[in-house]
Design a protein around this motif. Structure first.
Motif, PDB file in Angstrom:
ATOM      1  N   TYR A 224       9.387  -1.913  -6.942  1.00 47.85           N
ATOM      2  CA  TYR A 224       9.338  -0.718  -6.102  1.00 47.85           C
ATOM      3  C   TYR A 224      10.744  -0.271  -5.697  1.00 47.85           C
ATOM      4  O   TYR A 224      11.043   0.933  -5.690  1.00 47.85           O
ATOM      5  CB  TYR A 224       8.489  -0.978  -4.863  1.00 47.85           C
ATOM      6  CG  TYR A 224       7.012  -1.121  -5.150  1.00 47.85           C
ATOM      7  CD1 TYR A 224       6.313  -0.115  -5.818  1.00 47.85           C
ATOM      8  CD2 TYR A 224       6.300  -2.256  -4.761  1.00 47.85           C
ATOM      9  CE1 TYR A 224       4.954  -0.241  -6.088  1.00 47.85           C
ATOM     10  CE2 TYR A 224       4.946  -2.388  -5.014  1.00 47.85           C
ATOM     11  CZ  TYR A 224       4.278  -1.378  -5.685  1.00 47.85           C
ATOM     12  OH  TYR A 224       2.940  -1.505  -5.948  1.00 47.85           O
ATOM     13  N   GLU A 225      11.604  -1.227  -5.359  1.00 46.30           N
ATOM     14  CA  GLU A 225      12.978  -0.876  -4.979  1.00 46.30           C
ATOM     15  C   GLU A 225      13.702  -0.138  -6.097  1.00 46.30           C
ATOM     16  O   GLU A 225      14.453   0.815  -5.855  1.00 46.30           O
ATOM     17  CB  GLU A 225      13.756  -2.143  -4.610  1.00 46.30           C
ATOM     18  CG  GLU A 225      13.325  -2.775  -3.306  1.00 46.30           C
ATOM     19  CD  GLU A 225      14.018  -4.105  -3.055  1.00 46.30           C
ATOM     20  OE1 GLU A 225      14.704  -4.600  -3.980  1.00 46.30           O
ATOM     21  OE2 GLU A 225      13.877  -4.656  -1.951  1.00 46.30           O
ATOM     22  N   ASN A 226      13.473  -0.551  -7.345  1.00 46.42           N
ATOM     23  CA  ASN A 226      14.145   0.065  -8.488  1.00 46.42           C
ATOM     24  C   ASN A 226      13.539   1.401  -8.878  1.00 46.42           C
ATOM     25  O   ASN A 226      14.258   2.334  -9.277  1.00 46.42           O
ATOM     26  CB  ASN A 226      14.100  -0.871  -9.702  1.00 46.42           C
ATOM     27  CG  ASN A 226      14.941  -2.115  -9.534  1.00 46.42           C
ATOM     28  OD1 ASN A 226      15.915  -2.110  -8.791  1.00 46.42           O
ATOM     29  ND2 ASN A 226      14.567  -3.185 -10.214  1.00 46.42           N
TER      30      ASN A 226
ATOM     31  N   LEU B  85      12.010   7.733  -9.463  1.00 48.75           N
ATOM     32  CA  LEU B  85      10.994   8.783  -9.519  1.00 48.75           C
ATOM     33  C   LEU B  85      11.273   9.919  -8.541  1.00 48.75           C
ATOM     34  O   LEU B  85      10.473  10.861  -8.437  1.00 48.75           O
ATOM     35  CB  LEU B  85       9.616   8.177  -9.225  1.00 48.75           C
ATOM     36  CG  LEU B  85       9.066   7.220 -10.283  1.00 48.75           C
ATOM     37  CD1 LEU B  85       7.835   6.498  -9.772  1.00 48.75           C
ATOM     38  CD2 LEU B  85       8.750   7.980 -11.573  1.00 48.75           C
ATOM     39  N   GLY B  86      12.384   9.812  -7.820  1.00 46.82           N
ATOM     40  CA  GLY B  86      12.736  10.879  -6.890  1.00 46.82           C
ATOM     41  C   GLY B  86      12.240  10.695  -5.480  1.00 46.82           C
ATOM     42  O   GLY B  86      12.347  11.609  -4.651  1.00 46.82           O
ATOM     43  N   VAL B  87      11.682   9.529  -5.178  1.00 47.38           N
ATOM     44  CA  VAL B  87      11.208   9.256  -3.818  1.00 47.38           C
ATOM     45  C   VAL B  87      12.410   9.045  -2.904  1.00 47.38           C
ATOM     46  O   VAL B  87      13.309   8.247  -3.215  1.00 47.38           O
ATOM     47  CB  VAL B  87      10.293   8.015  -3.781  1.00 47.38           C
ATOM     48  CG1 VAL B  87       9.875   7.690  -2.345  1.00 47.38           C
ATOM     49  CG2 VAL B  87       9.063   8.242  -4.659  1.00 47.38           C
TER      50      VAL B  87
ATOM     51  N   TYR C  34       4.609   5.595  -5.256  1.00 51.69           N
ATOM     52  CA  TYR C  34       4.896   5.504  -6.690  1.00 51.69           C
ATOM     53  C   TYR C  34       3.948   6.391  -7.493  1.00 51.69           C
ATOM     54  O   TYR C  34       4.375   7.200  -8.326  1.00 51.69           O
ATOM     55  CB  TYR C  34       4.767   4.043  -7.136  1.00 51.69           C
ATOM     56  CG  TYR C  34       5.019   3.811  -8.606  1.00 51.69           C
ATOM     57  CD1 TYR C  34       6.279   3.450  -9.072  1.00 51.69           C
ATOM     58  CD2 TYR C  34       3.991   3.945  -9.536  1.00 51.69           C
ATOM     59  CE1 TYR C  34       6.510   3.234 -10.422  1.00 51.69           C
ATOM     60  CE2 TYR C  34       4.211   3.741 -10.893  1.00 51.69           C
ATOM     61  CZ  TYR C  34       5.474   3.379 -11.331  1.00 51.69           C
ATOM     62  OH  TYR C  34       5.689   3.183 -12.669  1.00 51.69           O
ATOM     63  N   ARG C  35       2.652   6.236  -7.254  1.00 51.70           N
ATOM     64  CA  ARG C  35       1.668   6.998  -8.032  1.00 51.70           C
ATOM     65  C   ARG C  35       1.773   8.492  -7.735  1.00 51.70           C
ATOM     66  O   ARG C  35       1.667   9.317  -8.651  1.00 51.70           O
ATOM     67  CB  ARG C  35       0.261   6.489  -7.711  1.00 51.70           C
ATOM     68  CG  ARG C  35      -0.001   5.056  -8.115  1.00 51.70           C
ATOM     69  CD  ARG C  35      -0.085   4.877  -9.617  1.00 51.70           C
ATOM     70  NE  ARG C  35      -0.523   3.531  -9.965  1.00 51.70           N
ATOM     71  CZ  ARG C  35      -0.762   3.121 -11.198  1.00 51.70           C
ATOM     72  NH1 ARG C  35      -0.595   3.947 -12.208  1.00 51.70           N
ATOM     73  NH2 ARG C  35      -1.152   1.882 -11.443  1.00 51.70           N
ATOM     74  N   ALA C  36       1.975   8.850  -6.479  1.00 52.93           N
ATOM     75  CA  ALA C  36       2.087  10.270  -6.133  1.00 52.93           C
ATOM     76  C   ALA C  36       3.318  10.886  -6.784  1.00 52.93           C
ATOM     77  O   ALA C  36       3.274  12.016  -7.297  1.00 52.93           O
ATOM     78  CB  ALA C  36       2.138  10.423  -4.612  1.00 52.93           C
TER      79      ALA C  36
ATOM     80  N   ALA D 146       0.832  -1.206   0.000  1.00 48.97           N
ATOM     81  CA  ALA D 146       0.000   0.000   0.000  1.00 48.97           C
ATOM     82  C   ALA D 146       0.864   1.253   0.000  1.00 48.97           C
ATOM     83  O   ALA D 146       0.645   2.187  -0.782  1.00 48.97           O
ATOM     84  CB  ALA D 146      -0.937  -0.005   1.205  1.00 48.97           C
ATOM     85  N   GLY D 147       1.850   1.300   0.881  1.00 42.76           N
ATOM     86  CA  GLY D 147       2.700   2.472   0.967  1.00 42.76           C
ATOM     87  C   GLY D 147       3.535   2.680  -0.274  1.00 42.76           C
ATOM     88  O   GLY D 147       3.666   3.808  -0.782  1.00 42.76           O
TER      89      GLY D 147
END
Length: 672
Positions: free
Chosen positions: A437-439, A444-446, A396-398, A390-391
């Motif tokens: 998600y790790e990659n 994306l700048g997170v 990712y989307r944000a 979920a997190g």
């Protein structure tokens, strides 16, 4: 990597495809009364915009017997204008589109036959899929059906489809005529192989005559039924040349019936595991072969083409997971492809209940119009607490919309429960989702902060906080005596923190408990590497190898105090796991309550259907408890008191599965 073969143009009859990626027909239930809808159109437009060369839509009914009312339809001319608008949209986006003419035959439940009559079947044989026996078709019905096929094909041409595909797979009507198991006719349509081929070949000729000599016609062919006493690859390699001679321009190869006990869609099937079927058909025909089933990544696709096992690749569920699969692969961004989990939770399982298809990893599947991906009007500073599905998805989307996102995770890796799921047999693809998600979050700048236990103080200064910290483990009040055998949790076992002994009792019969029992039993059995070693070097007899493969050196017992073992699985997805437990002699008892964990094992009482009870004792070295979690909103309440805008998602808000977590994370990330 450059996928040169995958992105080479190819010719199917008179039609040219810009690359080798095709989306095969699947049940989606996005139509209304057979007509095109904006939802249906946008769903497929995204696949073409994402770089796929062609989509095959369907299942499409063309008569009053073969498919439900909610399937897409070319039953009458009134449907043509809507489908013409849809195909125009595909062409405007630079793609091709075919339609699959589908007929379920005896797989059609009587209650769902649109005309209210009996389903059509070559012979009156019982179908375990529907638990019904449809009557044998008359010759008059056969003649009428040939006309209906032709009319459906004619309407497809009028509606602007670039090709038609005839369905002869999955145990549907044409398979039923081909199979000696379901075709028991004594006339010219049954008996010998030639007679069993007669109706399918007549269908092909009827469609070919209706569309003309230059219009592409495909055949979706189940090359092996994987059903005892039914058709095999040997039969299909005899039939395929006849089908080509009758007018087929391309074979879309798959395998299996709905009644098979051989998995074809789940993670039990290795990547590219059915590619030998494509190779078999390709060896006997001179037209292109399209290969489907568990070719889920560009490396596997390129390899199948390189080994001449196929000419084209069918990506069904992978394009549900990521409509931009083709563009990402072509542009050298394979690590950005959102991976298909082969879980079948939102796709296959939903269709069993006439629910529209969703997807575990793509939370907006089928809702592209509802959740358009567009930049945020006012970029915000967002803190996401928790690196589970979920997190990660919310972050990712944000981030794709321009928000400045920081993610804090209390452990040393992203993924949450995914980190434990991937070790389970058939679930290893879940590791790829964690890697996705790790990659991609850093790309994306997170800002990802691991080993960071977030507090309410950390939330200060952000425009919005998303709490996705997961739930709290349930404490199972087992009656454990002093000096009893060790008691572990499923999480400890799957995380590799403990190694269970030779005799194990698993308590809790949910899907997690079943997977844990399967993992433990498989750990005591022959591994894939061992099987390869002994088979390739002929190091033992086949009899001994088969015994070791189907035997576990670990004794596992699964106990559930409720009335059902396997709850939590989506419909149609539990049978491979439960079948594996049976194969490895793992008993699973329901209505059985543990009364004591002792120094020698587990005491339990089973309640029979008649209300009587039966006491059991299971000797074991350890107990493994699959007890789940419960929501934990403590951090949410603390942050609320600071006045910072905050939203809770995932198990910290309400219990659910990964599919629920990712859906909610996607919705929030796209709207915040």
């Amino acid at each position: 990597m450059k996928y040169e073969r995958l992105f080479t143009p190819i010719q199917i009859g008179t039609m040219t495809l810009k690359n080798r990626i095709v989306m095969p027909a699947m049940h989606h239930l996005y139509t209304e009364n057979g007509y095109a809808t904006p939802r249906f159109c946008e769903y497929y437009y995204k696949k073409i915009e994402g770089g796929a060369a062609m989509v095959i839509v369907g299942s499409c009914r063309f008569d009053d017997y073969g498919a439900k009312d909610n399937s897409m339809s070319l039953r009458d001319d009134a449907t043509i204008p809507g489908w013409k608008a849809f195909t125009d949209g595909i062409h405007q986006r630079g793609g091709k589109v075919a339609v699959q003419l589908y007929h379920a035959g005896r797989y059609m439940p009587k209650k769902d036959v649109p005309c209210g009559g009996d389903a059509l079947s070559p012979s009156a044989t019982y179908a375990s899929y529907t638990r019904e026996t449809a009557p044998e078709m008359s010759k008059a019905q056969i003649r009428q059906l040939l006309l209906d096929y032709a009319q459906g094909a004619r309407r497809a041409v009028a509606a602007g489809f670039d090709a038609v595909e005839i369905s002869a797979s999955s145990g549907y009507l044409l398979c039923q005529f081909l199979s000696p198991l379901t075709n028991l006719r004594t006339d010219e349509y049954g008996g010998s192989f030639e007679n069993r081929c007669r109706f399918p070949l007549e269908v092909i000729r009827s469609v070919r005559e209706a569309v003309g000599p230059d219009y592409p016609v495909l055949l979706r062919l189940g090359a092996d039924d994987f059903v005892p006493n039914s058709c095999t690859l040997a039969d299909s390699t005899k039939f395929a040349p006849l089908a080509q001679a009758a007018g087929i321009d391309c074979f879309n190869v798959t395998g299996g019936w709905h009644e098979t006990k051989v998995p074809q869609l789940t993670g039990d099937l290795p990547h590219g595991g059915l590619s030998y079927l494509g190779k078999g058909i390709k060896s006997v025909v001179s037209v292109p072969v399209l290969l489907c089933n568990r070719v889920s990544d560009p490396d596997t696709a390129e390899k199948c083409l390189a080994l001449s096992r196929a000419d084209l690749i069918g990506l069904g569920r992978p394009l549900i997971a990521d409509p931009e699969f083709a563009n990402k692969a072509k542009e050298g961004r394979a690590e950005e492809i959102r991976p298909c989990m082969a879980c079948n939770q939102g796709c296959l399982a939903n269709t069993f209940f006439d629910r529209p298809v969703t997807c575990l990893v793509n939370g907006i599947c089928g809702r592209e119009l509802e959740y358009p991906i567009k930049p945020a009007e006012t970029p915000k500073s967002i803190l996401v607490i928790g690196g589970g599905p979920a997190g990660c998805e919310a972050a990712y989307r944000a981030a794709t919309r321009g928000h400045r996102v920081t993610l804090m995770e209390r452990t040393n890796a992203l993924g949450g429960q995914l980190k434990y799921t991937w070790v389970i047999p058939s679930r290893y693809d879940f590791l790829e989702l964690a890697r996705f998600y790790e990659n991609n979050l850093p790309r994306l700048g997170v800002t990802v902060l691991l080993n960071r236990e977030a507090t309410a103080e950390d939330a200060k200064g952000y425009d919005h906080v998303i709490v996705a910290a997961g739930g709290t483990a349930n404490v199972t009040a087992l009656p454990v005596e002093e000096g009893a055998v060790p008691v572990y949790t499923s999480k400890q076992v799957l995380a590799g923190k403990v190694i269970a002994g030779q005799r194990v009792v698993v308590i809790g019969g949910s899907f997690t408990g079943c997977y844990t029992a399967q993992y433990l039993a498989r750990e005591g059995s022959m591994s894939a590497d061992e099987l390869f070693y002994f088979m390739s070097y002929h190091a033992d007899t086949l009899e001994n190898i088969e015994h070791r493969l189907n035997h576990s050196d670990r004794s596992v017992v699964l106990l559930e105090q409720g009335p059902k073992v396997g709850f939590g699985f989506e419909s149609g997805t539990s049978w491979p796991v439960l079948g594996d437990l049976n194969r490895l002699d793992v008993p699973f008892l329901k209505n059985t309550k543990v009364t004591a964990v002792t120094a020698s094992g587990v005491d339990a009482v089973e309640t029979k259907k008649d209300g009587t009870t039966l006491a059991h004792h299971y000797d074991c070295d350890c107990v493994v408890v699959s007890s789940g979690v419960h929501p934990d909103d403590r951090l949410l309440r603390e942050i609320e008191q600071t006045g910072t805008p905050v939203t809770s998602i995932g198990n910290s808000n309400m219990l659910g599965k990964a599919i629920d977590a990712i859906r909610v994370g996607a919705e929030l990330g796209l709207t915040i």
